[in-house]
Design a protein around this motif. Structure first.
Motif, PDB file in Angstrom:
ATOM      1  N   UNK A 169      -3.742 -14.583   7.635  1.00  0.00           N
ATOM      2  CA  UNK A 169      -4.076 -14.603   6.215  1.00  0.00           C
ATOM      3  C   UNK A 169      -3.617 -13.316   5.522  1.00  0.00           C
ATOM      4  N   UNK A 170      -3.366 -13.421   4.226  1.00  0.00           N
ATOM      5  CA  UNK A 170      -3.062 -12.241   3.422  1.00  0.00           C
ATOM      6  C   UNK A 170      -4.341 -11.464   3.135  1.00  0.00           C
ATOM      7  N   UNK A 171      -4.218 -10.133   3.146  1.00  0.00           N
ATOM      8  CA  UNK A 171      -5.351  -9.284   2.791  1.00  0.00           C
ATOM      9  C   UNK A 171      -4.865  -8.216   1.807  1.00  0.00           C
ATOM     10  N   UNK A 196       1.499  -2.684  -3.981  1.00  0.00           N
ATOM     11  CA  UNK A 196       2.466  -2.261  -2.974  1.00  0.00           C
ATOM     12  C   UNK A 196       2.751  -3.500  -2.121  1.00  0.00           C
ATOM     13  N   UNK A 197       3.985  -3.986  -2.171  1.00  0.00           N
ATOM     14  CA  UNK A 197       4.329  -5.237  -1.480  1.00  0.00           C
ATOM     15  C   UNK A 197       5.542  -5.026  -0.593  1.00  0.00           C
ATOM     16  N   UNK A 198       5.732  -5.956   0.322  1.00  0.00           N
ATOM     17  CA  UNK A 198       6.919  -5.923   1.184  1.00  0.00           C
ATOM     18  C   UNK A 198       8.115  -6.469   0.416  1.00  0.00           C
ATOM     19  N   UNK A 242      -2.224  -2.477  -1.385  1.00  0.00           N
ATOM     20  CA  UNK A 242      -1.202  -3.076  -0.516  1.00  0.00           C
ATOM     21  C   UNK A 242      -1.580  -4.507  -0.180  1.00  0.00           C
ATOM     22  N   UNK A 243      -0.634  -5.412  -0.329  1.00  0.00           N
ATOM     23  CA  UNK A 243      -0.811  -6.807   0.074  1.00  0.00           C
ATOM     24  C   UNK A 243      -0.032  -6.998   1.362  1.00  0.00           C
ATOM     25  N   UNK A 244      -0.757  -7.217   2.461  1.00  0.00           N
ATOM     26  CA  UNK A 244      -0.136  -7.291   3.785  1.00  0.00           C
ATOM     27  C   UNK A 244      -0.767  -8.435   4.579  1.00  0.00           C
ATOM     28  N   UNK A 245      -0.135  -8.843   5.670  1.00  0.00           N
ATOM     29  CA  UNK A 245      -0.761  -9.857   6.523  1.00  0.00           C
ATOM     30  C   UNK A 245      -1.910  -9.244   7.323  1.00  0.00           C
TER      31      UNK A 245
END
Length: 299
Positions: A169-171, A196-198, A242-245
């Motif tokens: 899930x995204x966190x 902050x994204x990939x 930051x949006x990360x897995x």
């Protein structure tokens, strides 16, 4: 019978008779009777439609046509033997050698433990690892440069098999300045913060953009980075959210900030093992795949 359907055993008998110049010696070498060898040579001559030997009581000498056939067949047999020897060497090396590709985030968080356990179980094994996003993995699998890929699912691929193992899930990584205390956030709520994204080469960014597009959310992107560790480190410095897995969370630095799940229904992806359809795994790669299932399955 047509000449192009000649039995390989007849050609092997022909080579023995030509090399020894004698049906009797060819019979001794092949553990057959001289009459059986003579019959096979006669069958071969009938199939090719020409005499291959001049027979005398003491010897069996090749005719000019027999010499031509001998040169061609012996060369071809030598090439076959060389190819089989090389194949045996490749197969022997392959038994203990596994080539895999892995998504960068998984390589940084989960792969070390998996490979350490695998090395303990199989000390003689050698594992080559290529870090690559899913798009790069497809080419590696097609060209058999790697045997399997550990990473997210890529929908709609007929030439590959995907085995899902976990849902990732995204966190959102929330520094204190942006933390309003909610137990979960939608992407629309997260989008209000500096993000902050990939970058667009990653599967996570594709997922984020798809959710944003479907919900017509405008993302407030401040930083685009190549890997999840960098995104988390920038969030730890207070530069944004930051949006990360979720699978990247073991990368968390010591700085204090909160990890909050993104609650959109589609904010998740399957992670597992991708292989080329029809590829036959050898024992070491099968054992590694079994270990990957166990370790990733722990969540």
């Amino acid at each position: 019978m047509a000449a192009n359907n000649v039995n390989l055993k007849l050609l092997q008998t022909f080579l023995l008779a030509a090399e020894y110049g004698s049906f009797r010696k060819a019979a001794e070498e092949s553990n057959r009777s001289p009459s059986a060898v003579s019959m096979q040579i006669r069958d071969l001559e009938e199939q090719v439609g020409i005499s291959l030997f001049v027979r005398t009581p003491q010897r069996a000498n090749l005719t000019p046509e027999g010499k031509m056939l001998y040169e061609q067949v012996s060369r071809a047999m030598s090439d076959v033997q060389t190819a089989l020897l090389r194949l045996s060497e490749v197969t022997a090396n392959r038994r203990g050698h596994v080539k895999i590709a892995c998504a960068p985030t998984l390589a940084s968080t989960r792969l070390g433990t998996i490979l350490a356990t695998f090395k303990l179980r199989y000390p003689r094994s050698v594992v080559d690892v290529r870090e690559t996003p899913p798009s790069g993995a497809l080419t590696l699998l097609q060209e058999q440069e790697v045997e399997l890929y550990i990473g997210p699912e890529i929908p709609g691929l007929a030439e590959f098999n995907f085995e899902p193992i976990l849902e990732d899930r995204l966190v959102a990584c929330l520094p204190a300045d942006f933390d309003e205390g909610g137990a979960a956030l939608t992407l629309a709520e997260v989008a209000q913060f500096p993000l902050i994204v990939l970058d667009r080469q990653t599967a996570i960014r594709t997922l984020v953009d798809r959710i944003a597009g479907e919900a017509q959310i405008r993302l407030n992107i401040q930083y685009e980075v190549q890997n999840a560790y960098t995104a988390i480190a920038l969030a730890a410095a207070g530069l944004g959210v930051a949006v990360v897995p979720n699978i990247a969370i073991p990368m968390l630095p010591s700085a204090e900030f909160r990890v909050v799940p993104i609650s959109d229904a589609s904010a998740g992806r399957a992670v597992g093992i991708l292989t080329a359809r029809g590829y036959v795994q050898h024992s070491y790669s099968e054992q590694l795949m079994a270990l990957i299932r166990t370790e990733l399955g722990k969540g």
